[in-house]
Design a protein around this motif. Structure first.
Motif, PDB file in Angstrom:
ATOM      1  N   PRO A  11     -90.273-100.319  24.117  1.00 38.42           N
ATOM      2  CA  PRO A  11     -89.147 -99.574  23.521  1.00 38.42           C
ATOM      3  C   PRO A  11     -87.901-100.452  23.378  1.00 38.42           C
ATOM      4  CG  PRO A  11     -90.209 -98.265  25.194  1.00 38.42           C
ATOM      5  CD  PRO A  11     -90.823 -99.625  25.279  1.00 38.42           C
ATOM      6  N   ALA A  12     -87.599-101.245  24.400  1.00 34.58           N
ATOM      7  CA  ALA A  12     -86.423-102.108  24.349  1.00 34.58           C
ATOM      8  C   ALA A  12     -86.602-103.204  23.300  1.00 34.58           C
ATOM      9  CB  ALA A  12     -86.172-102.728  25.709  1.00 34.58           C
ATOM     10  N   LEU A  13     -87.781-103.856  23.329  1.00 39.79           N
ATOM     11  CA  LEU A  13     -88.024-104.935  22.371  1.00 39.79           C
ATOM     12  C   LEU A  13     -88.025-104.403  20.941  1.00 39.79           C
ATOM     13  CD1 LEU A  13     -90.742-107.181  24.094  1.00 39.79           C
ATOM     14  CD2 LEU A  13     -88.245-107.417  24.060  1.00 39.79           C
ATOM     15  N   GLY A  14     -88.576-103.207  20.760  1.00 38.64           N
ATOM     16  CA  GLY A  14     -88.614-102.600  19.424  1.00 38.64           C
ATOM     17  C   GLY A  14     -87.217-102.391  18.879  1.00 38.64           C
ATOM     18  N   ARG A  15     -86.330-101.879  19.743  1.00 33.68           N
ATOM     19  CA  ARG A  15     -84.943-101.682  19.302  1.00 33.68           C
ATOM     20  C   ARG A  15     -84.292-103.029  18.954  1.00 33.68           C
ATOM     21  NH1 ARG A  15     -84.730 -97.840  23.231  1.00 33.68           N
ATOM     22  NH2 ARG A  15     -83.550 -99.103  24.708  1.00 33.68           N
ATOM     23  N   GLY A  16     -84.593-104.020  19.800  1.00 33.44           N
ATOM     24  CA  GLY A  16     -84.051-105.367  19.556  1.00 33.44           C
ATOM     25  C   GLY A  16     -84.553-105.927  18.236  1.00 33.44           C
ATOM     26  N   LEU A  17     -85.846-105.712  17.992  1.00 33.34           N
ATOM     27  CA  LEU A  17     -86.435-106.214  16.748  1.00 33.34           C
ATOM     28  C   LEU A  17     -85.738-105.603  15.543  1.00 33.34           C
ATOM     29  CD1 LEU A  17     -88.574-107.739  15.156  1.00 33.34           C
ATOM     30  CD2 LEU A  17     -90.144-105.843  15.514  1.00 33.34           C
ATOM     31  N   LEU A  18     -85.476-104.306  15.651  1.00 35.34           N
ATOM     32  CA  LEU A  18     -84.809-103.615  14.544  1.00 35.34           C
ATOM     33  C   LEU A  18     -83.439-104.241  14.267  1.00 35.34           C
ATOM     34  CD1 LEU A  18     -86.445-101.389  13.339  1.00 35.34           C
ATOM     35  CD2 LEU A  18     -84.877 -99.701  14.322  1.00 35.34           C
ATOM     36  N   THR A  19     -82.703-104.516  15.359  1.00 35.22           N
ATOM     37  CA  THR A  19     -81.389-105.147  15.218  1.00 35.22           C
ATOM     38  C   THR A  19     -81.522-106.518  14.554  1.00 35.22           C
ATOM     39  OG1 THR A  19     -80.764-104.052  17.261  1.00 35.22           O
ATOM     40  CG2 THR A  19     -79.307-105.799  16.484  1.00 35.22           C
ATOM     41  N   THR A  20     -82.499-107.297  15.010  1.00 35.40           N
ATOM     42  CA  THR A  20     -82.723-108.632  14.444  1.00 35.40           C
ATOM     43  C   THR A  20     -83.001-108.549  12.945  1.00 35.40           C
ATOM     44  OG1 THR A  20     -83.517-109.589  16.504  1.00 35.40           O
ATOM     45  CG2 THR A  20     -84.326-110.591  14.477  1.00 35.40           C
ATOM     46  N   LEU A  21     -83.886-107.617  12.580  1.00 35.60           N
ATOM     47  CA  LEU A  21     -84.248-107.494  11.163  1.00 35.60           C
ATOM     48  C   LEU A  21     -83.054-107.033  10.327  1.00 35.60           C
ATOM     49  CD1 LEU A  21     -87.834-105.951  11.368  1.00 35.60           C
ATOM     50  CD2 LEU A  21     -87.173-108.303  10.822  1.00 35.60           C
ATOM     51  N   GLN A  22     -82.280-106.136  10.926  1.00 36.10           N
ATOM     52  CA  GLN A  22     -81.115-105.602  10.219  1.00 36.10           C
ATOM     53  C   GLN A  22     -80.093-106.716   9.960  1.00 36.10           C
ATOM     54  OE1 GLN A  22     -79.784-102.162  12.353  1.00 36.10           O
ATOM     55  NE2 GLN A  22     -77.863-102.047  11.200  1.00 36.10           N
ATOM     56  N   ILE A  23     -79.799-107.492  10.996  1.00 36.75           N
ATOM     57  CA  ILE A  23     -78.830-108.585  10.824  1.00 36.75           C
ATOM     58  C   ILE A  23     -79.366-109.612   9.818  1.00 36.75           C
ATOM     59  CG2 ILE A  23     -77.609-110.468  11.977  1.00 36.75           C
ATOM     60  CD1 ILE A  23     -77.676-108.812  14.534  1.00 36.75           C
ATOM     61  N   SER A  24     -80.665-109.944   9.949  1.00 37.22           N
ATOM     62  CA  SER A  24     -81.253-110.921   9.026  1.00 37.22           C
ATOM     63  C   SER A  24     -81.116-110.452   7.589  1.00 37.22           C
ATOM     64  CB  SER A  24     -82.736-111.129   9.325  1.00 37.22           C
ATOM     65  OG  SER A  24     -82.917-111.522  10.649  1.00 37.22           O
ATOM     66  N   ALA A  25     -81.462-109.183   7.338  1.00 35.13           N
ATOM     67  CA  ALA A  25     -81.450-108.668   5.967  1.00 35.13           C
ATOM     68  C   ALA A  25     -80.033-108.686   5.399  1.00 35.13           C
ATOM     69  CB  ALA A  25     -82.017-107.253   5.934  1.00 35.13           C
ATOM     70  N   VAL A  26     -79.071-108.206   6.201  1.00 33.48           N
ATOM     71  CA  VAL A  26     -77.693-108.166   5.701  1.00 33.48           C
ATOM     72  C   VAL A  26     -77.161-109.580   5.482  1.00 33.48           C
ATOM     73  CG1 VAL A  26     -75.332-107.477   6.223  1.00 33.48           C
ATOM     74  CG2 VAL A  26     -77.210-105.939   6.759  1.00 33.48           C
ATOM     75  N   ALA A  27     -77.440-110.482   6.441  1.00 33.94           N
ATOM     76  CA  ALA A  27     -76.932-111.849   6.343  1.00 33.94           C
ATOM     77  C   ALA A  27     -77.547-112.579   5.151  1.00 33.94           C
ATOM     78  CB  ALA A  27     -77.208-112.619   7.625  1.00 33.94           C
ATOM     79  N   LEU A  28     -78.850-112.374   4.918  1.00 32.01           N
ATOM     80  CA  LEU A  28     -79.492-113.032   3.778  1.00 32.01           C
ATOM     81  C   LEU A  28     -78.919-112.511   2.464  1.00 32.01           C
ATOM     82  CD1 LEU A  28     -83.186-113.174   5.009  1.00 32.01           C
ATOM     83  CD2 LEU A  28     -81.761-115.140   4.402  1.00 32.01           C
ATOM     84  N   THR A  29     -78.679-111.197   2.411  1.00 34.01           N
ATOM     85  CA  THR A  29     -78.124-110.610   1.191  1.00 34.01           C
ATOM     86  C   THR A  29     -76.700-111.117   0.958  1.00 34.01           C
ATOM     87  OG1 THR A  29     -79.392-108.626   1.696  1.00 34.01           O
ATOM     88  CG2 THR A  29     -77.731-108.438  -0.021  1.00 34.01           C
ATOM     89  N   LEU A  30     -75.887-111.067   2.003  1.00 38.54           N
ATOM     90  CA  LEU A  30     -74.521-111.560   1.884  1.00 38.54           C
ATOM     91  C   LEU A  30     -74.526-113.046   1.515  1.00 38.54           C
ATOM     92  CD1 LEU A  30     -71.520-110.915   2.231  1.00 38.54           C
ATOM     93  CD2 LEU A  30     -71.732-111.487   4.657  1.00 38.54           C
ATOM     94  N   GLY A  31     -75.448-113.792   2.138  1.00 41.03           N
ATOM     95  CA  GLY A  31     -75.566-115.223   1.848  1.00 41.03           C
ATOM     96  C   GLY A  31     -75.927-115.461   0.390  1.00 41.03           C
ATOM     97  N   PHE A  32     -76.809-114.607  -0.147  1.00 41.18           N
ATOM     98  CA  PHE A  32     -77.193-114.716  -1.553  1.00 41.18           C
ATOM     99  C   PHE A  32     -75.986-114.465  -2.448  1.00 41.18           C
ATOM    100  CE2 PHE A  32     -78.945-112.934  -5.490  1.00 41.18           C
ATOM    101  CZ  PHE A  32     -79.926-113.871  -5.795  1.00 41.18           C
ATOM    102  N   LEU A  33     -75.236-113.403  -2.109  1.00 41.60           N
ATOM    103  CA  LEU A  33     -74.074-113.040  -2.929  1.00 41.60           C
ATOM    104  C   LEU A  33     -72.972-114.103  -2.844  1.00 41.60           C
ATOM    105  CD1 LEU A  33     -73.903-109.209  -2.181  1.00 41.60           C
ATOM    106  CD2 LEU A  33     -74.853-110.379  -4.193  1.00 41.60           C
TER     107      LEU A  33
END
Lengths: 236, 254
Positions: A11-33
């Motif tokens: 449960p803890a790792l799953g929540r962490g994974l979600l955070t990691t994916l969320q930051i990655s997605a936003v950062a990659l998108t912002l980086g693209f823009l």
């Protein structure tokens, strides 16, 4: 690893994974823009904008991400206070943890992406722009309709690299206490004292995510291939 | 002003210390097919590129169909629409099909609807004999087919004049013929053309006037027959002789 242990840590790792994916997605998108205009300005911009772009790229590539994260999370609020002392309202400079993580990783990724896009743009022959201009297109039209569609295809392999890199590089956010996958892993380690098992598990999760994303990027790359071009490269 | 489609006045261009054009004057009337010959590096391509301002001359003025493209506030993009250009290395947009190559400027520059543009693109591809290749990408076409698509792309803009910059120099010998055929057809239809080429057969068959350029100036010009059979300038004679040697009797025989 027995089932109950997995059930305890997941449960803890799953929540962490979600955070990691969320930051990655936003950062990659912002980086693209950020990366696309930075690359375009660096190649086609008037001198002062070219320098602005070079300044942005070099500063974010040339300093450690940790320093950037610190400056954005701790430094900007200081600046806001200083400005308030002068009577200037600057609350927007005070970012919460997640926002600071998005901005720091996004700006950092943008600097790298700008360089990937720049090399792709410069690989497109100048004859393409010349032909577009000869047809009456403006420089802007030539770049958006002719150069970018080709350059973006060329940039896909480098961009896949950035995706793989970003997913793991997000782990620096533990420094401002954002509970991403690795940070969650470390909490659990301090709770159960079995670092090897948990770190290996965390590592395996990163690996699976990166493999999955690489597969997706490979599919995108194949789907975007221009028919006949492969043949030509082989012949050349 | 006369009914000149292209008028060039005192064109100068230098790259660093190298003066490429040293005062070129030229007038091309409607329906003329002008062939430009001369040794390499004498400014033939640069002159063509100055006509649609792909290269900005250091000095001199250029008019296209009455509008001065070198004027300080000229709408260069709009004047360029009226000048078709065909390049030595085709410069087809490699991410677009043959049809897409012809369509893109129609939709983006002329603001045609997709349907209209597609219809016109198919008409122009038919004109160069490639309607069956419309859905192929440049990398799937032969050199000769690529150049014909490039011609169709330029024609679709409905230009007042077509500029050809050594259109067959990058082609294998067996592919040159199909491109020249298309160009001859255009000439017969009355298109105004300025062609930089060493294809003497083409020059003799369809050009109305020839220009011999050397060292950045027009060394000699005149009606095709005259330049071919009775060149005045010794260098013109020498150059034509060399071309005959290089490209064989059939083409250069004079």
């Amino acid at each position: 690893m027995d089932v109950t242990f997995w059930e305890m840590i997941w449960p803890a790792l799953g929540r962490g994974l979600l955070t990691t994916l969320q930051i990655s997605a936003v950062a990659l998108t912002l980086g693209f823009l950020m990366g696309i205009p930075a690359a375009l300005l660096r190649v086609y911009g008037p001198k002062w904008l070219r320098w602005l772009s070079v300044g942005y790229i070099e500063i974010f590539r040339g300093t450690p991400l940790l320093v950037q994260l610190f400056v954005i999370y701790y430094g900007l609020p200081d600046l806001a206070r200083a400005l308030e002392g002068l009577g200037i309202e600057a609350q927007f400079l005070v970012l919460d943890r997640m926002l600071a993580a998005y901005v720091a990783l996004g700006l950092n990724s943008g600097a790298y992406q700008a360089e990937y896009f720049r090399s792709a743009i410069q690989a497109i022959s100048s004859g393409q722009i010349m032909a577009a201009r000869a047809l009456g297109m403006s420089q802007f039209q030539a770049v958006t309709h002719i150069v970018l569609p080709q350059a973006l295809r060329l940039a896909i392999p480098a961009w896949s690299n950035e995706v793989a890199y970003m997913v793991k590089y997000t782990s620096v956010v533990f420094i401002i206490s954002v509970p991403d996958l690795l940070a969650r892993g470390q909490f659990i380690i301090s709770k159960y004292y079995n670092p090897m098992e948990i770190l290996l598990t965390v590592g395996a999760i990163y690996l699976m995510i990166v493999l999955g994303l690489s597969t997706i990027m490979g599919k995108i790359e194949r789907a975007a291939t221009i028919p006949g071009l492969q043949m030509e490269v082989e012949r050349g | 002003m006369s009914n000149a489609i292209v008028r060039v006045e005192n064109l100068h261009k230098a790259y660093g210390d190298t003066e490429v054009l040293k005062g070129v004057n030229l007038e091309v009337d409607e329906g003329e097919v002008l062939v430009v010959i001369g040794p390499s590096g004498t400014g033939k391509s640069t002159m063509l590129r100055c006509i649609n301002l792909l290269t900005r001359p250091d000095q001199g003025r250029v008019w296209v169909a009455g509008d001065e493209i070198t004027a300080p506030h000229a709408d260069v993009n709009q004047i360029r629409e009226r000048v078709g250009m065909v390049f030595q290395d085709f410069n087809l947009f490699s991410h677009l099909t043959a049809e897409g190559n012809v369509m893109v400027a129609l939709t983006k520059v002329k603001k045609m609807s997709k349907d209209e543009a597609r219809k016109l693109a198919m008409f122009e591809l038919e004109r160069v004999g490639l309607s069956d290749k419309a859905q192929l990408y440049p990398a799937q076409l032969s050199g000769g087919q690529k150049q014909r698509v490039a011609i169709a792309r330029a024609l679709a803009m409905d230009p007042s004049v077509m500029l050809f910059d050594e259109p067959t120099s990058a082609l294998d010998p067996e592919l040159i013929g199909e491109v020249l055929e298309v160009m001859k057809k255009l000439a017969r239809e009355g298109m105004t053309m300025i062609v930089v080429t060493h294809e003497m057969g083409f020059a003799r068959e369809v050009s109305t006037r020839m220009i011999f350029m050397e060292h950045g100036v027009i060394a000699e010009q005149g009606p095709t027959q005259q330049l071919f059979y009775n060149p005045q300038h010794p260098r013109t004679r020498e150059f034509l002789g060399k071309i005959t040697e290089l490209y064989g009797h059939e083409q250069g025989e004079a």
